[in-house]
Design a protein around this motif. Structure first.
Motif, PDB file in Angstrom:
ATOM      1  N   GLU A 215       0.833  -1.212   0.000  1.00 32.83           N
ATOM      2  CA  GLU A 215       0.000   0.000   0.000  1.00 32.83           C
ATOM      3  C   GLU A 215       0.859   1.251   0.000  1.00 32.83           C
ATOM      4  O   GLU A 215       0.564   2.229  -0.685  1.00 32.83           O
ATOM      5  CB  GLU A 215      -0.892   0.030   1.249  1.00 32.83           C
ATOM      6  CG  GLU A 215      -2.268  -0.525   1.003  1.00 32.83           C
ATOM      7  CD  GLU A 215      -2.968  -0.851   2.317  1.00 32.83           C
ATOM      8  OE1 GLU A 215      -2.900  -0.018   3.256  1.00 32.83           O
ATOM      9  OE2 GLU A 215      -3.546  -1.948   2.408  1.00 32.83           O
ATOM     10  N   PHE A 216       1.930   1.197   0.767  1.00 33.19           N
ATOM     11  CA  PHE A 216       2.844   2.343   0.809  1.00 33.19           C
ATOM     12  C   PHE A 216       3.416   2.609  -0.577  1.00 33.19           C
ATOM     13  O   PHE A 216       3.465   3.747  -1.040  1.00 33.19           O
ATOM     14  CB  PHE A 216       3.976   2.095   1.820  1.00 33.19           C
ATOM     15  CG  PHE A 216       5.019   3.173   1.793  1.00 33.19           C
ATOM     16  CD1 PHE A 216       4.810   4.381   2.453  1.00 33.19           C
ATOM     17  CD2 PHE A 216       6.193   3.009   1.074  1.00 33.19           C
ATOM     18  CE1 PHE A 216       5.746   5.401   2.403  1.00 33.19           C
ATOM     19  CE2 PHE A 216       7.139   4.023   1.017  1.00 33.19           C
ATOM     20  CZ  PHE A 216       6.925   5.211   1.683  1.00 33.19           C
ATOM     21  N   GLU A 221       4.063   5.901  -5.195  1.00 34.81           N
ATOM     22  CA  GLU A 221       4.212   6.013  -6.646  1.00 34.81           C
ATOM     23  C   GLU A 221       3.146   6.929  -7.233  1.00 34.81           C
ATOM     24  O   GLU A 221       3.416   7.692  -8.161  1.00 34.81           O
ATOM     25  CB  GLU A 221       4.155   4.618  -7.294  1.00 34.81           C
ATOM     26  CG  GLU A 221       5.388   3.798  -6.938  1.00 34.81           C
ATOM     27  CD  GLU A 221       5.452   2.419  -7.581  1.00 34.81           C
ATOM     28  OE1 GLU A 221       6.540   1.845  -7.590  1.00 34.81           O
ATOM     29  OE2 GLU A 221       4.410   1.926  -8.061  1.00 34.81           O
ATOM     30  N   ALA A 222       1.926   6.872  -6.674  1.00 37.43           N
ATOM     31  CA  ALA A 222       0.855   7.722  -7.186  1.00 37.43           C
ATOM     32  C   ALA A 222       1.152   9.199  -6.909  1.00 37.43           C
ATOM     33  O   ALA A 222       0.958  10.046  -7.770  1.00 37.43           O
ATOM     34  CB  ALA A 222      -0.472   7.326  -6.550  1.00 37.43           C
ATOM     35  N   SER A 223       1.658   9.510  -5.731  1.00 37.80           N
ATOM     36  CA  SER A 223       1.835  10.938  -5.434  1.00 37.80           C
ATOM     37  C   SER A 223       3.156  11.491  -5.946  1.00 37.80           C
ATOM     38  O   SER A 223       3.266  12.686  -6.186  1.00 37.80           O
ATOM     39  CB  SER A 223       1.662  11.215  -3.935  1.00 37.80           C
ATOM     40  OG  SER A 223       2.555  10.433  -3.198  1.00 37.80           O
ATOM     41  N   ASN A 224       4.160  10.654  -6.129  1.00 41.15           N
ATOM     42  CA  ASN A 224       5.470  11.176  -6.555  1.00 41.15           C
ATOM     43  C   ASN A 224       5.864  10.817  -7.978  1.00 41.15           C
ATOM     44  O   ASN A 224       6.825  11.377  -8.516  1.00 41.15           O
ATOM     45  CB  ASN A 224       6.564  10.675  -5.614  1.00 41.15           C
ATOM     46  CG  ASN A 224       6.359  11.169  -4.192  1.00 41.15           C
ATOM     47  OD1 ASN A 224       6.491  12.352  -3.921  1.00 41.15           O
ATOM     48  ND2 ASN A 224       5.996  10.268  -3.297  1.00 41.15           N
TER      49      ASN A 224
END
Ligand SMILES: *Cc1c(COP(=O)(O)O)cnc(C)c1O
Length: 272
Positions: A215-216, A221-224
């Motif tokens: 999940e991390f 990956e989605a935000s950065n």
């Protein structure tokens, strides 16, 4: 984040640094063949195969574990780079540093320049001293994930006194990285103390991943829009974020995370 994963398309992250002076030494000794060791998913094996091809060496990979019917993506890649794969049992692999075992390799393969598993030698550390040269801002902390501690040792040797290195050990168990790095630093006549090893973020052990870590990775990956690998870089980033949330760092301090690469392993990791 220092993106060493972007330094080369096939020789990932820290492995490029660890191989640099090993290949230079092999060239100096006029060796034509590089022989090295690794597990079936080893980033080092993939990198050594690509670096050997790029620099005109024949490469031999001694792989831990019996030959499986179908090669995983890491070994397929290594083979595509011309690496000759030689599989040995886990038992045999434990003796890989024994002179008699190395003699038997010479009998089989002739002359070669040997690079230890993970590029963990003095030349490897010499190369890793150059990692921080690419950090173009003043910083207080530099963090990296640790498997053998070679990368951390090189980074420490390149630091200024007021800067500190933190290694995040990705294997479970005792803090062996601390003793490895201490003895390497002694080897380089360094008594530096501006570093530490954190053993709290192994997520069950080497190449183990939990739902929480997955999940991390997705959220990071989605935000950065920066890919992580579950074996090394994700554990480091999770650790850094966790340490920040616990107040380990002081406000205003600059923390550099070294993205050490390892993305080649993702295909095989998520496949199994
Ligand atoms: C090999 C590797 C490491 C471990 O480096 P050491 O120098 O052995 O501690 C860390 N991150 C990635 C992505 C690696 O492939």
């Amino acid at each position: 984040m220092l993106r060493t994963d972007l330094n080369h398309s096939h020789i990932s992250g820290n492995k490029l640094y660890k191989l640099k002076y090993n290949l230079e030494e092999a060239q100096k000794q006029n060796q034509k063949t590089i022989l090295t060791f690794g597990g079936a998913f080893s980033n080092h094996i993939a990198a050594a195969a690509a670096a050997g091809r790029e620099n005109g060496f024949k490469t031999i990979g001694i792989i831990r574990g019996e030959l499986v019917p179908e090669l995983n993506p890491t070994l397929k890649f290594a083979q595509s780079q011309g690496m000759q794969l030689h599989f040995i049992s886990r038992e045999e692999y434990k003796n890989k540093h024994e002179p008699s075992f190395i003699d038997s390799l010479h009998e089989k393969f002739g002359d070669f320049f040997m690079i230890p598993e993970g590029g963990a030698n003095k030349a490897g550390i010499e190369g890793c001293k150059e990692i921080t040269q690419s950090i173009t801002i003043p910083f207080d902390y530099v963090c990296c994930p640790c498997g053998t501690g070679t990368t951390l040792a090189g980074i420490i040797l390149s630091l200024k006194e007021a800067q500190e290195a933190i290694g995040l050990q990705v294997l479970k168990g005792e803090n062996y990285i601390h003793s490895e790095v201490t003895s390497w630093l002694r080897h380089f006549n360094s008594e530096q103390r501006n570093w530490s090893v954190n053993t709290g973020y192994h997520f069950g052990g080497y190449a183990k991943c939990t739902a929480e870590l997955r999940e991390f990775i997705s959220a990071f990956e989605a935000s950065n829009v920066i890919p992580l690998d579950p074996v090394y870089t994700a554990k480091m980033m999770y650790g850094i974020y966790d340490l920040i949330s616990k107040g380990f760092f002081k406000a205003g301090q600059t923390i550099v995370a070294v993205h050490t690469g390892g993305l080649q392993g993702n295909a095989g990791f998520y496949e199994t």
